[in-house]
Write a protein that holds these residues in place. Structure first.
Motif, PDB file in Angstrom:
ATOM      1  N   VAL A 315      89.337  27.155  33.922  1.00 18.83           N
ATOM      2  CA  VAL A 315      88.327  28.045  33.642  1.00 18.83           C
ATOM      3  C   VAL A 315      88.889  29.160  34.550  1.00 18.83           C
ATOM      4  O   VAL A 315      89.045  29.024  35.811  1.00 18.83           O
ATOM      5  CB  VAL A 315      86.947  27.505  34.234  1.00 18.83           C
ATOM      6  CG1 VAL A 315      85.891  28.451  33.674  1.00 18.83           C
ATOM      7  CG2 VAL A 315      86.636  26.249  33.232  1.00 18.83           C
ATOM      8  N   ASP A 317      87.998  33.588  35.988  1.00 20.07           N
ATOM      9  CA  ASP A 317      86.991  34.184  36.707  1.00 20.07           C
ATOM     10  C   ASP A 317      85.799  34.291  35.794  1.00 20.07           C
ATOM     11  O   ASP A 317      84.596  34.641  36.151  1.00 20.07           O
ATOM     12  CB  ASP A 317      87.449  35.447  37.317  1.00 20.07           C
ATOM     13  CG  ASP A 317      88.255  35.171  38.294  1.00 20.07           C
ATOM     14  OD1 ASP A 317      88.540  34.089  38.988  1.00 20.07           O
ATOM     15  OD2 ASP A 317      89.253  36.087  38.584  1.00 20.07           O
ATOM     16  N   SER A 318      85.826  34.456  34.501  1.00 19.97           N
ATOM     17  CA  SER A 318      84.647  34.875  33.601  1.00 19.97           C
ATOM     18  C   SER A 318      83.803  33.485  33.434  1.00 19.97           C
ATOM     19  O   SER A 318      82.739  33.813  32.641  1.00 19.97           O
ATOM     20  CB  SER A 318      85.501  35.195  32.185  1.00 19.97           C
ATOM     21  OG  SER A 318      86.096  33.902  31.607  1.00 19.97           O
ATOM     22  N   GLY A 319      84.096  32.477  33.838  1.00 16.77           N
ATOM     23  CA  GLY A 319      83.327  31.393  33.717  1.00 16.77           C
ATOM     24  C   GLY A 319      83.340  30.475  32.603  1.00 16.77           C
ATOM     25  O   GLY A 319      84.161  30.671  31.519  1.00 16.77           O
ATOM     26  N   GLU A 320      82.238  29.819  32.320  1.00 21.52           N
ATOM     27  CA  GLU A 320      82.075  29.054  30.973  1.00 21.52           C
ATOM     28  C   GLU A 320      80.846  29.637  30.213  1.00 21.52           C
ATOM     29  O   GLU A 320      79.825  30.055  30.605  1.00 21.52           O
ATOM     30  CB  GLU A 320      81.953  27.387  31.504  1.00 21.52           C
ATOM     31  CG  GLU A 320      83.038  26.999  31.947  1.00 21.52           C
ATOM     32  CD  GLU A 320      83.120  25.396  32.354  1.00 21.52           C
ATOM     33  OE1 GLU A 320      83.600  24.526  32.055  1.00 21.52           O
ATOM     34  OE2 GLU A 320      81.804  25.125  32.958  1.00 21.52           O
ATOM     35  N   SER A 321      81.144  29.253  28.995  1.00 18.95           N
ATOM     36  CA  SER A 321      79.907  29.336  27.914  1.00 18.95           C
ATOM     37  C   SER A 321      80.022  28.318  26.771  1.00 18.95           C
ATOM     38  O   SER A 321      80.798  27.483  26.583  1.00 18.95           O
ATOM     39  CB  SER A 321      80.281  30.846  27.283  1.00 18.95           C
ATOM     40  OG  SER A 321      79.185  31.021  26.244  1.00 18.95           O
ATOM     41  N   PRO A 343      86.024  27.516  28.474  1.00 15.68           N
ATOM     42  CA  PRO A 343      86.067  29.116  29.303  1.00 15.68           C
ATOM     43  C   PRO A 343      85.542  30.094  28.490  1.00 15.68           C
ATOM     44  O   PRO A 343      85.769  30.119  27.202  1.00 15.68           O
ATOM     45  CB  PRO A 343      87.631  29.027  29.399  1.00 15.68           C
ATOM     46  CG  PRO A 343      88.099  27.698  29.604  1.00 15.68           C
ATOM     47  CD  PRO A 343      87.044  26.961  28.844  1.00 15.68           C
ATOM     48  N   GLN A 344      84.831  30.860  28.947  1.00 13.94           N
ATOM     49  CA  GLN A 344      83.845  32.073  28.275  1.00 13.94           C
ATOM     50  C   GLN A 344      85.371  33.140  27.508  1.00 13.94           C
ATOM     51  O   GLN A 344      85.150  33.336  26.434  1.00 13.94           O
ATOM     52  CB  GLN A 344      83.457  32.840  29.327  1.00 13.94           C
ATOM     53  CG  GLN A 344      82.924  34.366  28.648  1.00 13.94           C
ATOM     54  CD  GLN A 344      82.027  34.218  27.543  1.00 13.94           C
ATOM     55  OE1 GLN A 344      81.238  33.437  27.258  1.00 13.94           O
ATOM     56  NE2 GLN A 344      82.206  35.136  26.291  1.00 13.94           N
TER      57      GLN A 344
END
Length: 379
Positions: A315, A317-321, A343-344
């Motif tokens: 993952v 820096d944009s994070g997860e979704s 991962p986003q």
């Protein structure tokens, strides 16, 4: 049983593989570990792997080489075992309703152990496989299982003695009683409860002059999927089951028929994202494999299996979704999950890993829309 993510298939080791997606990867070490766990926790039992869970030649060979027997449901599965020279004494014909020509072919090969659950089946086996050993499949409470068998298979307990008595009259050998608590069972007491209910029947059979050889506990041993993280361990099931088994009127040999319990957590499926599309507030990831060519149990049927799915890359820096995952076919049921946390910034070309997909994935693939079965590799 299975952990949510099998450490033998970490992202770094999988990323180094050059195989074209989609493909299955199986761990020989894990298959052997599972087999020996059953042998350890059910000492002196005979393990007959239920081929329906996964009948890939490599899997069958690994199990045969380690001494495993096989529970077979058709002459077509028998043909697979013939190719690797599995002897007849390692095979039981475990489905309780069988085509006549299949019975004949098994008997000609030397298989002499047949399941049944009705008087018509007794007559059929007596005519086509005279002198064989037969075991009657008893109805079991499968209310705590994802996939239920009780509607289709199993005789009520009041019919067990008449069925085995008739088998004896026709020259068959009453061999034992079997049952199946349903696939992906969640109740650790399920097997023990059936044994308790059979105790008096086994005693009454002996009084009637029929002493059994075996008690077949069937399958149902669960895997810890993302959708069923609280299932009992095999150790817990064994302890509860064996406690009641030891209370039977006399000692019976144990047979087990694990399928999912042997192979579910031994394999992963690696897929690629072929499209990322936003539809009505949701983001859909279309993959190069779906419910028809690798992930059948994710389709809702009796109950739905949700596998743990992870991204090949970490993952960022944009994070997860949350994403909705779909297969490549043009059919609307080809939806794998609506709640995959990934991962986003995942996009076309990225690879995903589906964990614990060793059971009922390859054996039920189809060529819907012409998509082939993924390749299989063993490590």
């Amino acid at each position: 049983m299975a952990n949510a993510v099998n450490n033998e298939f970490d992202s770094k080791s999988l990323e180094s593989l050059s195989y074209k997606t989609p493909f299955f990867l199986f761990s020989k070490k894990k298959i052997l570990q599972n087999f020996h766990e059953f042998k350890k926790l059910f000492p002196n039992s005979t393990i007959h792997y239920a081929m329906k869970a996964n009948s890939e030649p490599e899997i069958l060979q690994i199990l045969f080489d380690t001494g495993c027997g096989f529970e077979v449901a058709s002459k077509y599965e028998l043909d697979m075992l013939k190719k690797i020279k599995v002897p007849a004494q390692k095979i039981i014909y475990g489905t309780s309703v069988k085509p006549a020509d299949h019975i004949k072919e098994f008997f000609e090969y030397g298989v002499n152990r047949f399941a049944l659950d009705s008087l018509p089946e007794v007559e059929k086996i007596a005519a086509l496989a005279p002198g064989s050993k037969v075991y009657v499949r008893a109805l079991a409470n499968d209310s705590g299982s994802v996939f239920k068998f009780s509607e289709k298979f199993g005789t009520d307990q009041a019919s067990i003695i008449p069925i085995l008595t008739r088998a004896k009259e026709l020259g068959l050998r009453p061999y034992g009683i079997s049952f199946h608590v349903g696939s992906q069972a969640s109740d650790p007491q399920a097997w023990a409860n059936v044994i308790i209910s059979l105790r008096s029947i086994i005693q009454d059979l002996k009084k009637a002059g029929i002493t059994l050889d075996v008690l077949n506990l069937g399958g149902g041993y669960p895997c810890r999927y993302a959708s069923s993280a609280s299932v009992p361990t095999l150790k817990e099931i064994a302890e509860i089951t064996l406690k009641q088994y030891r209370k039977l009127p006399y000692k019976l040999k144990l047979i087990l028929e694990p399928g999912r319990g042997i192979v579910a957590n031994t394999g992963v499926l690696i897929v690629s994202v072929i499209a990322r599309i936003e539809r009505r507030g949701s983001i859909w990831l279309f993959l190069d494999a779906g419910v028809y060519n690798g992930l059948f149990e994710t389709m809702a049927y009796q109950g739905s299996t949700r596998y743990t799915v992870t991204s090949m890359r970490p993952v960022g820096d944009s994070g997860e979704s949350l994403f909705e995952l779909a297969g490549p076919t043009g059919d609307s049921p080809d939806v794998i999950t609506r709640e995959a946390l990934l991962p986003q910034d995942i996009n076309v070309g990225d690879k995903l890993i589906f964990h614990d997909v060793g059971a009922y994935s390859l054996s039920v693939t189809s060529k819907f829309n012409g998509f082939p079965k993924p390749n299989i590799y063993c490590i």
